[in-house]
Design a protein around this motif. Sequence first.
Motif, mmCIF file in Angstrom:
data_model
loop_
_atom_site.group_PDB
_atom_site.id
_atom_site.type_symbol
_atom_site.label_atom_id
_atom_site.label_comp_id
_atom_site.label_asym_id
_atom_site.label_seq_id
_atom_site.Cartn_x
_atom_site.Cartn_y
_atom_site.Cartn_z
ATOM 1 N N MET A 1 0.826 -1.653 -0.228
ATOM 2 C CA MET A 1 -0.425 0.214 -0.645
ATOM 3 C C MET A 1 1.282 1.215 0.150
ATOM 4 O O MET A 1 1.704 1.463 0.550
ATOM 5 N N PRO A 2 0.795 2.294 -0.670
ATOM 6 C CA PRO A 2 1.300 3.275 -1.162
ATOM 7 C C PRO A 2 1.400 4.212 0.355
ATOM 8 O O PRO A 2 0.522 4.356 0.923
ATOM 9 N N TRP A 3 2.044 5.233 -0.014
ATOM 10 C CA TRP A 3 1.942 5.907 1.553
ATOM 11 C C TRP A 3 0.934 7.296 1.221
ATOM 12 O O TRP A 3 0.746 7.471 0.171
ATOM 13 N N SER A 4 0.623 7.796 1.254
ATOM 14 C CA SER A 4 -0.692 8.934 1.600
ATOM 15 C C SER A 4 0.121 10.100 1.446
ATOM 16 O O SER A 4 1.491 10.308 1.868
ATOM 17 N N ASP A 5 -0.626 10.595 0.810
ATOM 18 C CA ASP A 5 0.183 12.474 0.610
ATOM 19 C C ASP A 5 0.839 13.112 1.378
ATOM 20 O O ASP A 5 1.700 14.113 1.470
ATOM 21 N N ASP A 6 0.259 12.990 2.412
ATOM 22 C CA ASP A 6 0.762 13.966 3.698
ATOM 23 C C ASP A 6 2.258 13.260 4.711
ATOM 24 O O ASP A 6 2.326 13.190 5.789
ATOM 25 N N HIS A 7 1.741 11.689 3.798
ATOM 26 C CA HIS A 7 3.205 10.861 5.177
ATOM 27 C C HIS A 7 4.309 11.311 5.692
ATOM 28 O O HIS A 7 4.739 11.665 6.454
ATOM 29 N N LYS A 8 5.026 12.485 4.353
ATOM 30 C CA LYS A 8 6.085 12.262 4.746
ATOM 31 C C LYS A 8 5.919 14.405 5.609
ATOM 32 O O LYS A 8 7.055 14.322 6.277
ATOM 33 N N ALA A 9 4.944 14.585 5.115
ATOM 34 C CA ALA A 9 5.192 15.843 6.563
ATOM 35 C C ALA A 9 5.060 15.889 7.573
ATOM 36 O O ALA A 9 5.240 16.488 8.787
ATOM 37 N N ARG A 10 3.889 14.683 8.030
ATOM 38 C CA ARG A 10 4.062 14.334 9.269
ATOM 39 C C ARG A 10 4.804 13.641 9.612
ATOM 40 O O ARG A 10 4.981 13.810 11.547
ATOM 41 N N THR A 11 5.593 12.751 8.967
ATOM 42 C CA THR A 11 7.022 12.119 9.409
ATOM 43 C C THR A 11 7.873 13.176 10.370
ATOM 44 O O THR A 11 8.372 13.230 10.733
ATOM 45 N N ARG A 12 8.329 14.125 9.481
ATOM 46 C CA ARG A 12 9.173 15.303 9.783
ATOM 47 C C ARG A 12 8.200 16.385 11.147
ATOM 48 O O ARG A 12 9.365 16.520 11.400
ATOM 49 N N ARG A 13 7.049 16.528 11.008
ATOM 50 C CA ARG A 13 6.695 16.962 12.244
ATOM 51 C C ARG A 13 7.119 16.709 13.459
ATOM 52 O O ARG A 13 7.410 16.665 14.739
ATOM 53 N N ARG A 14 7.088 14.966 13.264
ATOM 54 C CA ARG A 14 6.936 14.107 14.215
ATOM 55 C C ARG A 14 8.553 13.785 14.871
ATOM 56 O O ARG A 14 8.955 14.277 16.073
ATOM 57 N N ILE A 15 9.614 14.444 13.886
ATOM 58 C CA ILE A 15 11.436 14.574 13.883
ATOM 59 C C ILE A 15 10.860 15.677 14.893
ATOM 60 O O ILE A 15 11.878 15.578 15.515
ATOM 61 N N LEU A 16 10.402 16.587 14.417
ATOM 62 C CA LEU A 16 10.598 18.238 14.440
ATOM 63 C C LEU A 16 10.015 18.011 16.477
ATOM 64 O O LEU A 16 10.467 19.123 17.274
ATOM 65 N N ASP A 17 9.207 17.274 16.469
ATOM 66 C CA ASP A 17 8.239 17.460 18.070
ATOM 67 C C ASP A 17 9.560 16.772 18.381
ATOM 68 O O ASP A 17 9.998 17.178 20.096
ATOM 69 N N ALA A 18 10.076 16.069 18.491
ATOM 70 C CA ALA A 18 11.114 15.189 18.697
ATOM 71 C C ALA A 18 12.148 15.558 19.576
ATOM 72 O O ALA A 18 12.704 15.863 20.585
ATOM 73 N N ALA A 19 13.053 16.458 18.546
ATOM 74 C CA ALA A 19 13.682 17.084 18.649
ATOM 75 C C ALA A 19 13.630 18.786 19.410
ATOM 76 O O ALA A 19 14.537 18.665 19.634
ATOM 77 N N ALA A 20 12.317 19.317 19.026
ATOM 78 C CA ALA A 20 11.919 20.107 20.066
ATOM 79 C C ALA A 20 12.326 19.949 21.226
ATOM 80 O O ALA A 20 12.518 21.049 22.126
ATOM 81 N N MET A 21 11.398 18.609 22.183
ATOM 82 C CA MET A 21 11.219 18.523 23.375
ATOM 83 C C MET A 21 12.783 17.988 23.661
ATOM 84 O O MET A 21 13.264 18.703 24.286
#
Length: 181
Positions: A1-21
């Motif tokens: 099953m292919p990734w959703s259109d916003d998968h990369k943006a959501r993944t980047r946000r998870r990384i940024l949330d973790a990094a900011a914290m």
Amino acid sequence: MPWSDDHKARTRRRILDAAAMLFTRHGFAGASIDDVMRQAGLTRGAFYAHFTAKDALYAEALHHAARANVPRLEEASARERVLGYLSDAHRAGEETHCPLACLVSDVTRQETRVRETYTRLFRGFVDRCQTDGEDMTARRQAIQQAVAMIGGMAIARALEDDALADEVLEACRALAGVTDT
């Protein structure tokens, strides 16, 4: 099953949330790429699909952490902004801390890109503190208020003596032109 259109943006946000914290709690040296990716629930390999280096992540995480706090600054009156920022809750908070106060010393040891990001964030913070016109007096007062708030929080967070930290926060509220009574 292919990734959703916003998968990369959501993944980047998870990384940024973790990094900011992690960065606002432990600084640049205290949080590795592996730590950030583990906190985000991802592998180290996924990091390189989003960032070229740790300092690029750090600069963007500073901006991300600051952006998370903007609504509280914009929605509050000048008095509420000062009282909220210079509060015990902000000092001890479990959420992402303000990178301006938490990373002031850490940023001085970083690359130009990180210091430029910090400079833009500080300038924006001052702009939000400036509520009384566009003249030089209003600008100077906004800078004084920003420095009292950021410096006061940075020092209060560094202290192990809660009573002294409370005194620092109260003194900085007065310097910023606000008292909680």
